[in-house]
Design a protein around this motif. Structure first.
Motif, PDB file in Angstrom:
ATOM      1  N   TRP A 107       0.836  -1.195   0.000  1.00  0.00           N
ATOM      2  CA  TRP A 107       0.000   0.000   0.000  1.00  0.00           C
ATOM      3  C   TRP A 107       0.876   1.251   0.000  1.00  0.00           C
ATOM      4  O   TRP A 107       1.906   1.316   0.648  1.00  0.00           O
ATOM      5  CB  TRP A 107      -0.957   0.009   1.196  1.00  0.00           C
ATOM      6  N   TYR A 108       0.444   2.210  -0.787  1.00  0.00           N
ATOM      7  CA  TYR A 108       1.168   3.482  -0.934  1.00  0.00           C
ATOM      8  C   TYR A 108       0.128   4.558  -1.213  1.00  0.00           C
ATOM      9  O   TYR A 108      -1.006   4.267  -1.608  1.00  0.00           O
ATOM     10  CB  TYR A 108       2.215   3.390  -2.050  1.00  0.00           C
ATOM     11  N   PHE A 109       0.519   5.830  -1.027  1.00  0.00           N
ATOM     12  CA  PHE A 109      -0.446   6.927  -1.031  1.00  0.00           C
ATOM     13  C   PHE A 109      -0.072   7.977  -2.068  1.00  0.00           C
ATOM     14  O   PHE A 109       1.103   8.190  -2.375  1.00  0.00           O
ATOM     15  CB  PHE A 109      -0.507   7.579   0.357  1.00  0.00           C
ATOM     16  N   TYR A 110      -1.121   8.615  -2.607  1.00  0.00           N
ATOM     17  CA  TYR A 110      -0.955   9.728  -3.533  1.00  0.00           C
ATOM     18  C   TYR A 110      -1.415  11.010  -2.832  1.00  0.00           C
ATOM     19  O   TYR A 110      -2.393  11.007  -2.085  1.00  0.00           O
ATOM     20  CB  TYR A 110      -1.784   9.530  -4.796  1.00  0.00           C
ATOM     21  N   LYS A 111      -0.712  12.074  -3.133  1.00  0.00           N
ATOM     22  CA  LYS A 111      -1.025  13.349  -2.484  1.00  0.00           C
ATOM     23  C   LYS A 111      -1.297  14.461  -3.484  1.00  0.00           C
ATOM     24  O   LYS A 111      -2.167  15.318  -3.270  1.00  0.00           O
ATOM     25  CB  LYS A 111       0.141  13.749  -1.561  1.00  0.00           C
ATOM     26  N   TYR A 112      -0.560  14.453  -4.610  1.00  0.00           N
ATOM     27  CA  TYR A 112      -0.586  15.604  -5.515  1.00  0.00           C
ATOM     28  C   TYR A 112      -1.459  15.321  -6.743  1.00  0.00           C
ATOM     29  O   TYR A 112      -1.679  14.177  -7.135  1.00  0.00           O
ATOM     30  CB  TYR A 112       0.840  15.952  -5.955  1.00  0.00           C
ATOM     31  N   GLN A 113      -1.888  16.434  -7.364  1.00  0.00           N
ATOM     32  CA  GLN A 113      -2.794  16.352  -8.501  1.00  0.00           C
ATOM     33  C   GLN A 113      -2.179  15.564  -9.666  1.00  0.00           C
ATOM     34  O   GLN A 113      -2.851  14.765 -10.322  1.00  0.00           O
ATOM     35  CB  GLN A 113      -3.159  17.770  -8.966  1.00  0.00           C
ATOM     36  N   THR A 124     -12.881  15.064  -8.566  1.00  0.00           N
ATOM     37  CA  THR A 124     -12.644  16.112  -7.572  1.00  0.00           C
ATOM     38  C   THR A 124     -13.967  16.379  -6.862  1.00  0.00           C
ATOM     39  O   THR A 124     -14.923  16.858  -7.472  1.00  0.00           O
ATOM     40  CB  THR A 124     -12.127  17.410  -8.231  1.00  0.00           C
ATOM     41  N   LEU A 125     -14.007  16.008  -5.575  1.00  0.00           N
ATOM     42  CA  LEU A 125     -15.244  16.095  -4.807  1.00  0.00           C
ATOM     43  C   LEU A 125     -15.121  17.169  -3.726  1.00  0.00           C
ATOM     44  O   LEU A 125     -14.020  17.624  -3.390  1.00  0.00           O
ATOM     45  CB  LEU A 125     -15.561  14.755  -4.155  1.00  0.00           C
ATOM     46  N   PHE A 398      -7.329   8.428  -2.163  1.00  0.00           N
ATOM     47  CA  PHE A 398      -8.009   9.647  -1.698  1.00  0.00           C
ATOM     48  C   PHE A 398      -6.951  10.586  -1.102  1.00  0.00           C
ATOM     49  O   PHE A 398      -6.035  10.133  -0.402  1.00  0.00           O
ATOM     50  CB  PHE A 398      -9.043   9.325  -0.613  1.00  0.00           C
ATOM     51  N   SER A 399      -7.105  11.852  -1.375  1.00  0.00           N
ATOM     52  CA  SER A 399      -6.232  12.872  -0.769  1.00  0.00           C
ATOM     53  C   SER A 399      -7.088  14.080  -0.403  1.00  0.00           C
ATOM     54  O   SER A 399      -7.715  14.707  -1.272  1.00  0.00           O
ATOM     55  CB  SER A 399      -5.118  13.277  -1.739  1.00  0.00           C
ATOM     56  N   LEU A 400      -7.144  14.377   0.882  1.00  0.00           N
ATOM     57  CA  LEU A 400      -7.962  15.485   1.377  1.00  0.00           C
ATOM     58  C   LEU A 400      -7.112  16.747   1.444  1.00  0.00           C
ATOM     59  O   LEU A 400      -6.164  16.851   2.223  1.00  0.00           O
ATOM     60  CB  LEU A 400      -8.520  15.138   2.758  1.00  0.00           C
ATOM     61  N   THR A 401      -7.433  17.723   0.587  1.00  0.00           N
ATOM     62  CA  THR A 401      -6.722  19.001   0.546  1.00  0.00           C
ATOM     63  C   THR A 401      -7.539  20.039   1.307  1.00  0.00           C
ATOM     64  O   THR A 401      -8.691  19.788   1.684  1.00  0.00           O
ATOM     65  CB  THR A 401      -6.520  19.456  -0.906  1.00  0.00           C
ATOM     66  N   PRO A 402      -6.999  21.230   1.533  1.00  0.00           N
ATOM     67  CA  PRO A 402      -7.761  22.269   2.247  1.00  0.00           C
ATOM     68  C   PRO A 402      -9.043  22.686   1.533  1.00  0.00           C
ATOM     69  O   PRO A 402      -9.976  23.164   2.175  1.00  0.00           O
ATOM     70  CB  PRO A 402      -6.770  23.435   2.321  1.00  0.00           C
ATOM     71  N   LEU A 403      -9.115  22.480   0.199  1.00  0.00           N
ATOM     72  CA  LEU A 403     -10.262  22.971  -0.553  1.00  0.00           C
ATOM     73  C   LEU A 403     -11.198  21.866  -1.046  1.00  0.00           C
ATOM     74  O   LEU A 403     -12.402  22.095  -1.176  1.00  0.00           O
ATOM     75  CB  LEU A 403      -9.785  23.789  -1.766  1.00  0.00           C
ATOM     76  N   PHE A 404     -10.687  20.690  -1.339  1.00  0.00           N
ATOM     77  CA  PHE A 404     -11.512  19.627  -1.939  1.00  0.00           C
ATOM     78  C   PHE A 404     -10.902  18.258  -1.654  1.00  0.00           C
ATOM     79  O   PHE A 404      -9.817  18.161  -1.052  1.00  0.00           O
ATOM     80  CB  PHE A 404     -11.683  19.861  -3.447  1.00  0.00           C
ATOM     81  N   LEU A 405     -11.598  17.223  -2.141  1.00  0.00           N
ATOM     82  CA  LEU A 405     -11.162  15.831  -1.974  1.00  0.00           C
ATOM     83  C   LEU A 405     -10.809  15.251  -3.345  1.00  0.00           C
ATOM     84  O   LEU A 405     -11.650  15.233  -4.252  1.00  0.00           O
ATOM     85  CB  LEU A 405     -12.278  14.995  -1.338  1.00  0.00           C
TER      86      LEU A 405
END
Length: 433
Positions: A107-113, A124-125, A398-405
């Motif tokens: 398992w690994y994670f994505y953060k950036y667009q 983009t939710l 999933f990556s939760l940013t200050p403005l959107f998901l």
């Protein structure tokens, strides 16, 4: 230098094109082996292939014998092809498929667009708590991993096992074929009712065949079931197997397509015959041999000759049709005199004669093949792999940013079902808001 050559050979074996070429060669030679009769005598090929025009100045039957086309499946070059194909599948499995399975479990994670833009589907939710996303993923059977405000989920890991199981099943099937080539044997037996038999009269015997000599068979009985129109419905043999000490190993009534199976031995019902007829002449009992005759309408007939002179030039002919236990008596001119039923008294030259019995024999085929269980297990795994191949392997990030998901994912098949998962998540987000 040796390491470089070894690496090049390994790379060649793991190449998909190599596996395809080997598979096509095996399939092509198998087709040739199906068209040209296998394991026949030299005279057979000389008779059937001598009329064909010579190929490069060589008669076709000589070409067949020269390159071993008369025994393709046991020839060395065909076995080498099977071995190379098995090695190609095995090397591909260990060098490609197992690493892919290992990566799928990580398992690994994505953060950036830009990371999400490389995925098959992205959304983009509106911003919602990450715990809601975890709950929604669990509802659709995803395994979920969290790192702060990032999520990774997957499901259908069994789908990634399918290629590995396919390779394993093909290797088992090929291995079972090779085992059969080297260890199987077939023998044919014609055994009279009530007699014992040993494993002999081999028609097929391979390099490492083991014929058990401490196994003895006995035919207790043989009988035939008839249809209402008089045609044969089925024939049966009551077979017993014993060891050399006379101890019972197994007993079964076999019929066509219902064999007796003991350990690795299979005994099949293949044919039958009438051996002799028993008559009582006055106070004497005679057992007269029968001769099989193939009639023009393909019915099975047996003839019995009963001489009435010491020179054997005068007598009567009895004809038996099937095993109905009816005798038809003819003179030497071919004129039908009468028919006789079992245990019926009749007279010839004032001598009382009783038709006592017909002695039959059963035709048995005895086979042993250690490769068959391996082949069957290989096909079982192949069926399982086909079922597993319908399981989608899906990944979601999933990556939760200050403005959107940010939401994105990949799948190996069934894109529409994967879109339904994303639709479910979007719908759940909208309901929350």
């Amino acid at each position: 230098m040796k390491k470089k050559i070894t690496w090049l050979l390994f790379k060649l074996l793991t190449n998909l094109k190599t596996a395809i070429v080997l598979l096509l060669l095996i399939a092509s030679f198998s087709i040739v082996g199906t068209i040209i009769e296998q394991d026949k005598s030299l005279e057979f090929y000389q008779f059937h292939y001598s009329s064909v025009s010579p190929l490069f100045g060589i008669a076709l039957w000589q070409f067949i014998k020269l390159f071993g086309i008369d025994h393709i499946y046991t020839s060395l070059w065909f076995l080498v092809l099977l071995l190379l194909f098995s090695l190609s599948l095995a090397s591909c499995t260990f060098s490609i498929q197992f690493p892919l399975l290992k990566i799928s479990k990580q398992w690994y994670f994505y953060k950036y667009q830009y990371q999400f833009n490389r995925l098959n589907l992205t959304r983009t939710l509106r911003k919602i708590p990450i715990s809601i996303c975890i709950s929604n993923l669990n509802k659709i059977n995803y395994s979920v991993f969290q790192q702060k405000k990032k999520l990774y989920g997957y499901k259908g890991l069994l789908g990634r096992l399918s290629p590995i199981i396919v390779h394993l099943s093909i290797i088992l099937i090929l291995s079972g074929t090779i085992i059969s080539i080297f260890t199987s044997f077939v023998c044919q037996q014609i055994v009279p009712r009530g007699e014992v038999f040993h494993l002999q009269n081999l028609t097929v015997s391979k390099y490492f065949s083991f014929i058990p000599q401490n196994t003895i068979g006995k035919v207790h009985n043989f009988w035939i079931d008839y249809n209402t129109d008089g045609s044969i419905s089925q024939f049966f043999s009551d077979i017993e197997l014993q060891n050399s000490n006379g101890e019972l190993l197994q007993r079964k009534t076999i019929s066509v397509n219902t064999p007796l199976i003991y350990k690795n031995l299979s005994i099949y019902q293949t044919d039958w015959n009438i051996v002799s007829v028993q008559l009582k002449l006055g106070n004497n009992i005679l057992q007269l041999p029968c001769n099989f005759v193939q009639s023009d309408n393909s019915s099975r007939l047996w003839t019995v000759y009963l001489p009435i002179t010491s020179s054997l030039d005068r007598g009567y002919i009895f004809i038996i049709s099937g095993a109905h236990k009816i005798l038809f008596a003819y003179n030497l001119k071919g004129e039908l005199l009468f028919s006789i039923l079992l245990n019926q008294l009749f007279y010839l030259h004032n001598v009382p004669i009783i038709f006592l019995d017909i002695f039959t024999s059963t035709g048995l085929q005895i086979k042993s093949d250690f490769g068959i269980p391996v082949i069957y297990f290989g096909f079982l795994l192949l069926i399982i792999s086909i079922i597993f191949s319908y399981i989608n392997y899906c990944q979601l990030w999933f990556s939760l940013t200050p403005l959107f998901l940010l939401v994105g994912g990949n799948t190996n098949r069934s894109f529409l079902n994967f879109e339904e998962d994303l639709w479910f998540i979007e719908n759940s987000v909208n309901k929350y808001l």
